[in-house]
Design a protein around this motif. Sequence first.
Motif, PDB file in Angstrom:
ATOM      1  N   TYR A   1      40.894  34.312  41.707  1.00 30.14           N
ATOM      2  CA  TYR A   1      40.370  33.987  43.062  1.00 30.14           C
ATOM      3  C   TYR A   1      40.484  35.105  44.189  1.00 30.14           C
ATOM      4  CZ  TYR A   1      39.384  29.305  41.260  1.00 30.14           C
ATOM      5  OH  TYR A   1      38.830  28.235  40.455  1.00 30.14           O
ATOM      6  N   ALA A   2      40.857  36.412  43.912  1.00 24.54           N
ATOM      7  CA  ALA A   2      41.371  37.328  44.535  1.00 24.54           C
ATOM      8  C   ALA A   2      39.857  37.679  45.224  1.00 24.54           C
ATOM      9  CB  ALA A   2      42.022  38.320  44.109  1.00 24.54           C
ATOM     10  N   LEU A   3      39.083  38.269  44.347  1.00 28.11           N
ATOM     11  CA  LEU A   3      37.616  38.724  44.643  1.00 28.11           C
ATOM     12  C   LEU A   3      36.548  37.892  44.397  1.00 28.11           C
ATOM     13  CD1 LEU A   3      38.298  42.369  43.913  1.00 28.11           C
ATOM     14  CD2 LEU A   3      38.788  41.381  46.135  1.00 28.11           C
ATOM     15  N   ASN A   4      36.696  36.473  43.823  1.00 27.37           N
ATOM     16  CA  ASN A   4      35.596  35.533  43.480  1.00 27.37           C
ATOM     17  C   ASN A   4      36.139  34.378  44.200  1.00 27.37           C
ATOM     18  OD1 ASN A   4      34.035  37.208  40.813  1.00 27.37           O
ATOM     19  ND2 ASN A   4      36.588  37.491  40.851  1.00 27.37           N
TER      20      ASN A   4
ATOM     21  N   SER B   1      43.798  32.187  48.223  1.00 22.73           N
ATOM     22  CA  SER B   1      42.736  33.198  47.813  1.00 22.73           C
ATOM     23  C   SER B   1      42.730  34.309  48.920  1.00 22.73           C
ATOM     24  CB  SER B   1      41.234  32.535  48.136  1.00 22.73           C
ATOM     25  OG  SER B   1      40.923  31.588  47.014  1.00 22.73           O
TER      26      SER B   1
ATOM     27  N   ALA C   1      43.541  38.247  47.686  1.00 17.89           N
ATOM     28  CA  ALA C   1      42.656  39.445  48.106  1.00 17.89           C
ATOM     29  C   ALA C   1      43.517  40.605  48.921  1.00 17.89           C
ATOM     30  CB  ALA C   1      41.435  38.875  48.894  1.00 17.89           C
TER      31      ALA C   1
ATOM     32  N   HIS D   1      45.795  42.957  46.547  1.00 16.89           N
ATOM     33  CA  HIS D   1      44.792  44.104  46.030  1.00 16.89           C
ATOM     34  C   HIS D   1      44.730  45.180  47.073  1.00 16.89           C
ATOM     35  CE1 HIS D   1      42.965  46.728  43.254  1.00 16.89           C
ATOM     36  NE2 HIS D   1      41.745  46.742  43.879  1.00 16.89           N
TER      37      HIS D   1
ATOM     38  N   THR E   1      47.125  46.135  40.204  1.00 19.64           N
ATOM     39  CA  THR E   1      46.926  44.669  40.383  1.00 19.64           C
ATOM     40  C   THR E   1      46.564  44.042  38.993  1.00 19.64           C
ATOM     41  OG1 THR E   1      46.395  45.013  42.774  1.00 19.64           O
ATOM     42  CG2 THR E   1      45.802  42.988  41.567  1.00 19.64           C
TER      43      THR E   1
ATOM     44  N   LEU F   1      42.323  47.172  39.487  1.00 22.57           N
ATOM     45  CA  LEU F   1      42.277  45.785  39.407  1.00 22.57           C
ATOM     46  C   LEU F   1      41.798  45.515  38.002  1.00 22.57           C
ATOM     47  CD1 LEU F   1      42.672  42.839  40.822  1.00 22.57           C
ATOM     48  CD2 LEU F   1      40.180  43.056  41.157  1.00 22.57           C
TER      49      LEU F   1
ATOM     50  N   ASN G   1      41.312  42.326  35.620  1.00 21.69           N
ATOM     51  CA  ASN G   1      40.879  41.016  35.606  1.00 21.69           C
ATOM     52  C   ASN G   1      41.519  40.508  34.020  1.00 21.69           C
ATOM     53  OD1 ASN G   1      39.538  40.319  38.012  1.00 21.69           O
ATOM     54  ND2 ASN G   1      38.240  41.830  37.362  1.00 21.69           N
TER      55      ASN G   1
ATOM     56  N   SER H   1      35.068  36.360  35.958  1.00 26.25           N
ATOM     57  CA  SER H   1      34.574  37.544  37.035  1.00 26.25           C
ATOM     58  C   SER H   1      33.128  38.219  36.527  1.00 26.25           C
ATOM     59  CB  SER H   1      35.644  38.443  37.504  1.00 26.25           C
ATOM     60  OG  SER H   1      36.208  39.125  36.227  1.00 26.25           O
TER      61      SER H   1
END
Length: 263
Positions: free
Chosen positions: A153-156, A175, A179, A182, A201, A253, A255, A261
């Motif tokens: 949920y950092a970038l999504n 969240s 974000a 990163h 990350t 980053l 994932n 993602s």
Amino acid sequence: MHDQLAGRTVFITGSGGVLGSTYVRRMLAAGARVVASDLPGHRADALTETHGDNDNFRFYELDVGDEAQVESIFQRIMGDGWEPNVVLNNAAITGELLMGAGKSFPDFADTSVSDWERTMRTNLTGAFMVARQMDRDIVGRYPATLINVASMYALNGPHHRIYEGMPFKSFSAYSATKAGIHGLTLWLAGYWAERKATVNTIAPGAVFNGHSDEFQRRVGELIMAGRMAQPDEIADAMLFLCSAQAGYMTGQLVNVDGGFSGW
């Protein structure tokens, strides 16, 4: 591989949770010396009961939101004869932790500023303070690695409907802090590059931790792999990032989310 992390001394914040304790176990098995930390309590007690007889394990009580505690942690560790060359910013407050016993999960409109700021203090400010202390005590003295732990949920954005009827929800501050984690990685990776330190990350996906069958079904439909992760599957990637084999990676980053993602 038993020797994958040979020569590595890994310092982990938030070591008592489902992922943190898995990292401790797997890194010891991979030949690392492990310095674990967490708040005092049953999670810390479980770690010391499990690994306290291992000569390659040390535990220190640490609240990453307490500036004085963070400012002394590396000197304490090094004073005991250990030199951490890998650091995991893993400590985090989740929405579930904020609920407390018997407390219903607040809607966004009812989220208190105090809960938001408490989450920021641990998840993001704490990570900053640990990294700042690395800069003061470690970076430049010897090659070092920092892994900041984010989230899928950092970038999504979360799919809010999967939480309908569940005792917990996705938490906005979580969240936002993930974000920000990163962003900290990207800033530090360039800043430390000339001093032979790497910063990356890792963004774990949905990790199974006693979730209901219905929640597993809902979240599984959003993941290419069709299911939640087991903690050891996240640890597999973490071990690589902490190893010499990741020496040419920085500012990245990674994932580890079963394809969440990618859709």
